[in-house]
Design an enzyme around this catalytic site. Structure first.
Site, PDB file in Angstrom:
ATOM      1  N   ASP A  85     -30.887  21.814 -34.369  1.00  0.00           N
ATOM      2  CA  ASP A  85     -31.645  21.771 -33.118  1.00  0.00           C
ATOM      3  C   ASP A  85     -32.594  20.564 -33.112  1.00  0.00           C
ATOM      4  OD1 ASP A  85     -32.359  22.801 -30.658  1.00  0.00           O
ATOM      5  OD2 ASP A  85     -33.853  24.209 -31.452  1.00  0.00           O
ATOM      6  N   GLU A 137     -30.019  15.992 -24.496  1.00  0.00           N
ATOM      7  CA  GLU A 137     -31.087  16.459 -23.593  1.00  0.00           C
ATOM      8  C   GLU A 137     -31.390  15.384 -22.561  1.00  0.00           C
ATOM      9  OE1 GLU A 137     -34.459  18.562 -25.246  1.00  0.00           O
ATOM     10  OE2 GLU A 137     -35.836  17.379 -24.017  1.00  0.00           O
ATOM     11  N   HIS A 182     -41.685  24.292 -24.772  1.00  0.00           N
ATOM     12  CA  HIS A 182     -41.693  24.854 -26.120  1.00  0.00           C
ATOM     13  C   HIS A 182     -43.067  25.470 -26.405  1.00  0.00           C
ATOM     14  CE1 HIS A 182     -38.416  21.722 -27.033  1.00  0.00           C
ATOM     15  NE2 HIS A 182     -37.842  22.905 -27.062  1.00  0.00           N
ATOM     16  N   THR A 213     -39.266  31.428 -25.440  1.00  0.00           N
ATOM     17  CA  THR A 213     -40.446  32.275 -25.690  1.00  0.00           C
ATOM     18  C   THR A 213     -41.360  32.312 -24.467  1.00  0.00           C
ATOM     19  OG1 THR A 213     -40.389  31.728 -28.043  1.00  0.00           O
ATOM     20  CG2 THR A 213     -42.493  32.578 -27.177  1.00  0.00           C
TER      21      THR A 213
HETATM   22  P1  13P Z   1     -39.563  28.260 -27.876  1.00  0.00           P
HETATM   23  O1  13P Z   1     -40.134  27.903 -29.220  1.00  0.00           O
HETATM   24  O2  13P Z   1     -40.537  28.042 -26.774  1.00  0.00           O
HETATM   25  O3  13P Z   1     -38.975  29.634 -27.866  1.00  0.00           O
HETATM   26  O4  13P Z   1     -38.371  27.235 -27.597  1.00  0.00           O
HETATM   27  C1  13P Z   1     -37.369  27.125 -28.548  1.00  0.00           C
HETATM   28  C2  13P Z   1     -36.419  26.050 -28.228  1.00  0.00           C
HETATM   29  O5  13P Z   1     -36.220  25.669 -27.103  1.00  0.00           O
HETATM   30  C3  13P Z   1     -35.695  25.464 -29.369  1.00  0.00           C
HETATM   31  O6  13P Z   1     -34.824  24.470 -29.016  1.00  0.00           O
END
Ligand code: 13P
Length: 286
Positions: A85, A137, A182, A213
């Site tokens: 990621d 992205e 994020h 999240t």
């Molecule tokens: P969060 O940490 O806000 O849940 O986002 C995670 C994310 O998008 C990882 O690529």
């Protein structure tokens, strides 16, 4: 026992698109939260993804993470795809492919479009030659997180830029900036559903919602209806990990065996993973 590659993920995402659900992806830190994702997915019969972030890769190394991820994918009774990621480093992405990751993300979204295209194309060429797939992205995910930070107002994906990036790179999946962030949200996230639908209309590839999240369930479902096929969650996994470890150690004492503490921490993380599997409507879809 199955061997998974990039095609498996594309099929998972295609099935999600046809079935009106999304594949949830969870960032993990180590073996305990990775096992929480595995067990929750198996108990709910859900297809899922689990992902390393560069912060973990820099400590543990791609060989180690790739080896553990490969065993997890092979032994799982549900489709599980290991993913890298938010790497901003093309060399890290290519090495992850060598270490058995079927899916990697090259995040060049903070660079200009031309450079984003160049970096993405470089990773796509390598990954495709080795059976893996690539997420890019465009636009920007807001917020401050371990995935990178962006506080500016200019986050919204431009549909023409997205079309160009996809056409000129052959990238497989696409994360788009539509207002999600994020980390934790202050207040309710303001998601630009109209732009999501425009991009989805203009493109024929799986779209990814980052910053899971804190997004209310109804907004996640609306985004899935609008064309999102993969939903990323990280902060809630890490915070549940840390908070429950602290509470359980507080109750049972630090002389308790690590495994006994972590077994209970894993159960807490599993509850969060199950919540997200259900929000994505991926339960029972494996
Ligand atoms: P969060 O940490 O806000 O849940 O986002 C995670 C994310 O998008 C990882 O690529």
């Amino acid at each position: 026992m199955e061997t998974y590659n990039g095609n498996t993920l594309m099929k998972m995402l295609h099935d999600a698109d046809e079935g009106g659900y999304a594949v949830p992806m969870f960032d993990y830190s180590d073996i305990w939260d990775q096992m929480a994702v595995l067990e929750a997915a198996e108990e709910l019969h859900a297809p899922v993804m689990f992902a390393s972030l560069p912060i973990g890769v820099n400590e543990i190394g791609l060989e180690m993470l790739g080896a553990i991820g490969t065993v997890t994918m092979k032994n799982a009774s549900v489709p599980m795809i290991h993913h890298l990621d938010h790497s901003t480093d093309t060399a890290m992405c290519c090495k992850a492919v060598d270490c058995g990751y079927p899916s990697v993300m090259i995040d060049a979204s903070k660079l200009d479009l031309e450079t984003n295209i160049l970096h993405t194309r470089e990773v796509v060429r390598y990954a495709h030659a080795h059976g893996a797939v690539v997420e890019a992205e465009i636009g920007k995910i807001k917020g401050r997180g371990y995935e990178g930070s962006f506080d500016g107002g200019d986050f919204l994906v431009k549909t023409d830029d997205a079309v160009r990036l996809v056409r000129e790179t052959g990238v497989d999946t696409l994360a788009i900036g539509i207002g999600t962030a994020h980390g934790f949200y202050e207040g309710k996230p303001e998601i630009n559903f109209k732009r999501l639908e425009e991009v989805n209309e203009a493109l024929d590839l799986p779209l990814v919602l980052h910053g899971g999240t804190g997004i209310p369930e109804e907004d996640v479902r609306r985004a899935i209806r609008g064309g999102i096929n993969k939903v990323n969650v990280g902060t809630q996994i890490r915070c549940t990990y840390m908070k429950s470890a602290q509470e359980i150690i507080g109750k049972r004492g630090y002389t308790t065996h690590t495994v006994e503490i972590m077994r209970d921490v894993k159960e807490e993380i599993k509850n969060v993973v199950k919540y997200w599997i259900r929000v994505c409507m991926a339960d029972g879809k494996a």
